[in-house]
Design a protein around this motif. Structure first.
Motif, PDB file in Angstrom:
ATOM      1  N   HIS A 138       1.107  -1.608  -0.064  1.00  0.00           N
ATOM      2  CA  HIS A 138       0.210  -0.030  -0.183  1.00  0.00           C
ATOM      3  C   HIS A 138       1.036   1.810  -0.148  1.00  0.00           C
ATOM      4  N   SER A 139       0.126   2.589  -0.713  1.00  0.00           N
ATOM      5  CA  SER A 139       0.852   3.916  -0.854  1.00  0.00           C
ATOM      6  C   SER A 139       1.597   3.703   0.821  1.00  0.00           C
ATOM      7  N   LEU A 140       1.001   3.388   1.891  1.00  0.00           N
ATOM      8  CA  LEU A 140       1.054   4.461   3.086  1.00  0.00           C
ATOM      9  C   LEU A 140       2.615   3.211   3.359  1.00  0.00           C
ATOM     10  N   GLY A 141       3.209   2.705   3.159  1.00  0.00           N
ATOM     11  CA  GLY A 141       4.397   2.498   3.349  1.00  0.00           C
ATOM     12  C   GLY A 141       5.176   1.686   2.747  1.00  0.00           C
ATOM     13  N   LYS A 142       4.945   1.992   0.942  1.00  0.00           N
ATOM     14  CA  LYS A 142       6.223   2.595   0.074  1.00  0.00           C
ATOM     15  C   LYS A 142       7.183   2.934   0.207  1.00  0.00           C
ATOM     16  N   PRO A 143       6.783   4.044   0.807  1.00  0.00           N
ATOM     17  CA  PRO A 143       8.815   5.074   1.023  1.00  0.00           C
ATOM     18  C   PRO A 143       9.211   4.491   1.725  1.00  0.00           C
ATOM     19  N   TYR A 144       8.741   3.738   2.812  1.00  0.00           N
ATOM     20  CA  TYR A 144       9.906   2.791   3.370  1.00  0.00           C
ATOM     21  C   TYR A 144      10.047   1.567   3.120  1.00  0.00           C
ATOM     22  N   ALA A 145       9.483   0.966   2.580  1.00  0.00           N
ATOM     23  CA  ALA A 145       9.835  -0.171   1.742  1.00  0.00           C
ATOM     24  C   ALA A 145      11.294  -0.339   1.295  1.00  0.00           C
ATOM     25  N   LYS A 146      12.075   0.751   0.472  1.00  0.00           N
ATOM     26  CA  LYS A 146      12.879   0.263   0.188  1.00  0.00           C
ATOM     27  C   LYS A 146      14.347   0.773   1.637  1.00  0.00           C
ATOM     28  N   GLU A 147      13.930   1.033   2.426  1.00  0.00           N
ATOM     29  CA  GLU A 147      15.175   1.918   3.245  1.00  0.00           C
ATOM     30  C   GLU A 147      14.934   0.628   4.153  1.00  0.00           C
ATOM     31  N   VAL A 148      13.924   0.101   4.064  1.00  0.00           N
ATOM     32  CA  VAL A 148      14.468  -1.116   5.439  1.00  0.00           C
ATOM     33  C   VAL A 148      15.387  -2.189   5.329  1.00  0.00           C
ATOM     34  N   ASP A 149      15.324  -2.656   6.756  1.00  0.00           N
ATOM     35  CA  ASP A 149      16.682  -3.814   6.309  1.00  0.00           C
ATOM     36  C   ASP A 149      15.553  -5.360   6.405  1.00  0.00           C
ATOM     37  N   SER A 150      16.402  -6.729   6.590  1.00  0.00           N
ATOM     38  CA  SER A 150      15.674  -7.457   6.377  1.00  0.00           C
ATOM     39  C   SER A 150      15.021  -7.682   8.213  1.00  0.00           C
ATOM     40  N   GLU A 151      15.222  -7.301   8.617  1.00  0.00           N
ATOM     41  CA  GLU A 151      13.880  -7.049  10.079  1.00  0.00           C
ATOM     42  C   GLU A 151      13.081  -5.847   9.742  1.00  0.00           C
ATOM     43  N   SER A 152      13.359  -5.366   8.380  1.00  0.00           N
ATOM     44  CA  SER A 152      12.177  -4.029   8.692  1.00  0.00           C
ATOM     45  C   SER A 152      12.756  -2.886   9.357  1.00  0.00           C
ATOM     46  N   ARG A 153      13.203  -2.873  10.086  1.00  0.00           N
ATOM     47  CA  ARG A 153      14.152  -2.591  10.361  1.00  0.00           C
ATOM     48  C   ARG A 153      14.752  -0.935  10.082  1.00  0.00           C
ATOM     49  N   VAL A 154      15.467   0.260  10.186  1.00  0.00           N
ATOM     50  CA  VAL A 154      16.224   1.843   9.222  1.00  0.00           C
ATOM     51  C   VAL A 154      16.937   1.986  11.436  1.00  0.00           C
ATOM     52  N   ALA A 155      18.400   1.618  10.774  1.00  0.00           N
ATOM     53  CA  ALA A 155      19.229   1.901  12.039  1.00  0.00           C
ATOM     54  C   ALA A 155      19.012   3.605  11.825  1.00  0.00           C
ATOM     55  N   THR A 156      18.903   4.338  13.442  1.00  0.00           N
ATOM     56  CA  THR A 156      18.976   5.912  13.625  1.00  0.00           C
ATOM     57  C   THR A 156      20.156   6.207  13.346  1.00  0.00           C
ATOM     58  N   GLY A 157      21.203   5.886  13.902  1.00  0.00           N
ATOM     59  CA  GLY A 157      22.422   5.601  14.141  1.00  0.00           C
ATOM     60  C   GLY A 157      23.344   6.649  15.095  1.00  0.00           C
ATOM     61  N   LEU A 158      21.726   6.163  16.730  1.00  0.00           N
ATOM     62  CA  LEU A 158      22.160   6.840  17.607  1.00  0.00           C
ATOM     63  C   LEU A 158      22.155   5.302  18.751  1.00  0.00           C
ATOM     64  N   THR A 159      22.533   5.406  20.121  1.00  0.00           N
ATOM     65  CA  THR A 159      22.730   4.583  20.527  1.00  0.00           C
ATOM     66  C   THR A 159      21.964   4.921  22.132  1.00  0.00           C
ATOM     67  N   ARG A 160      20.987   5.674  22.118  1.00  0.00           N
ATOM     68  CA  ARG A 160      19.605   5.968  22.341  1.00  0.00           C
ATOM     69  C   ARG A 160      18.680   6.129  21.988  1.00  0.00           C
ATOM     70  N   LEU A 161      17.344   6.136  22.123  1.00  0.00           N
ATOM     71  CA  LEU A 161      16.282   6.594  21.353  1.00  0.00           C
ATOM     72  C   LEU A 161      16.317   8.114  21.575  1.00  0.00           C
ATOM     73  N   ASP A 162      15.272   7.575  19.666  1.00  0.00           N
ATOM     74  CA  ASP A 162      15.756   9.174  19.420  1.00  0.00           C
ATOM     75  C   ASP A 162      13.915   9.343  19.050  1.00  0.00           C
ATOM     76  N   ALA A 163      13.372   9.373  20.404  1.00  0.00           N
ATOM     77  CA  ALA A 163      12.218  10.357  21.143  1.00  0.00           C
ATOM     78  C   ALA A 163      11.940  10.430  22.131  1.00  0.00           C
ATOM     79  N   VAL A 164      11.325  11.647  22.402  1.00  0.00           N
ATOM     80  CA  VAL A 164      11.406  12.117  23.747  1.00  0.00           C
ATOM     81  C   VAL A 164       9.717  12.603  23.964  1.00  0.00           C
ATOM     82  N   LEU A 165       9.218  12.373  24.876  1.00  0.00           N
ATOM     83  CA  LEU A 165       8.302  12.577  25.763  1.00  0.00           C
ATOM     84  C   LEU A 165       8.456  13.750  26.661  1.00  0.00           C
ATOM     85  N   GLY A 166       7.007  14.516  26.619  1.00  0.00           N
ATOM     86  CA  GLY A 166       7.117  15.494  27.331  1.00  0.00           C
ATOM     87  C   GLY A 166       5.419  15.768  28.112  1.00  0.00           C
ATOM     88  N   ILE A 167       5.519  15.466  29.033  1.00  0.00           N
ATOM     89  CA  ILE A 167       4.449  15.248  29.734  1.00  0.00           C
ATOM     90  C   ILE A 167       3.637  16.439  30.855  1.00  0.00           C
TER      91      ILE A 167
END
Length: 176
Positions: A138-167
């Motif tokens: 589906h078009s929702l997933g197509k942009p990521y299809a060529k970017e992912v590895d065999s586990e459907s992952r993309v490495a961020t290059g970070l040693t920690r989580l790339d997200a932050v949570l503000g509460i």
């Protein structure tokens, strides 16, 4: 009032007009109108809904060489916590076509001190996630299809989580 005055992102110990490579990269990435607008969305979402998630984004097809920051509300995120801290988060988007719901889940996590984003596409119904299908389905997933590895992952290059949570403040409904 949190974002009444626009912030400026600096490197500790460096002058605001520093010309180092890192200072220039920070300035070009973080001190932009787009980031400042996203910070406004982040703050407004946090204020109205109790929390907000911030994530760096990149897409070589639409913005080669660029990284930008985007805000997401808690109504499109499933956070995971360990020892009271955000340890992973899954964001989702959804498109309905007749009775079929296409859902893209993007799981931001860390494994063995390596950050990653796993993209998964599901074909389901209004009341269930459905079955996992290839990203190309589906078009929702197509942009990521060529970017992912065999586990459907993309490495961020970070040693920690790339997200932050503000509460802003927890609500009774979210206690468990």
């Amino acid at each position: 009032l949190q974002f009444a005055q626009s912030p400026t992102f600096l490197i500790p110990g460096e002058e605001p007009d520093s010309e180092t490579e890192l200072a220039i990269a920070i300035n070009e990435t973080m001190n932009t109108d787009r980031v400042l607008a996203q910070l406004g969305i982040y703050g407004e979402t946090k204020s109205a809904l109790g929390s907000s998630i911030g994530i760096p984004m990149w897409d070589e097809e639409i913005a080669p060489g660029e990284v930008w920051w985007e805000a997401f509300g808690p109504d499109t995120a499933i956070p995971e916590f360990r020892s009271g801290r955000l340890s992973a988060v899954t964001l989702w988007s959804e498109i309905q076509e007749d009775r079929t719901y296409w859902r893209l889940l993007s799981h931001h996590g860390v494994e063995n001190r390596a950050g990653y984003v796993e993209h998964a596409l599901f074909e389901g119904r209004v009341d269930n996630l459905g079955r996992r299908v290839p990203l190309e389905a589906h078009s929702l997933g197509k942009p990521y299809a060529k970017e992912v590895d065999s586990e459907s992952r993309v490495a961020t290059g970070l040693t920690r989580l790339d997200a932050v949570l503000g509460i802003n403040s927890p609500t009774i409904e979210w206690r468990r």
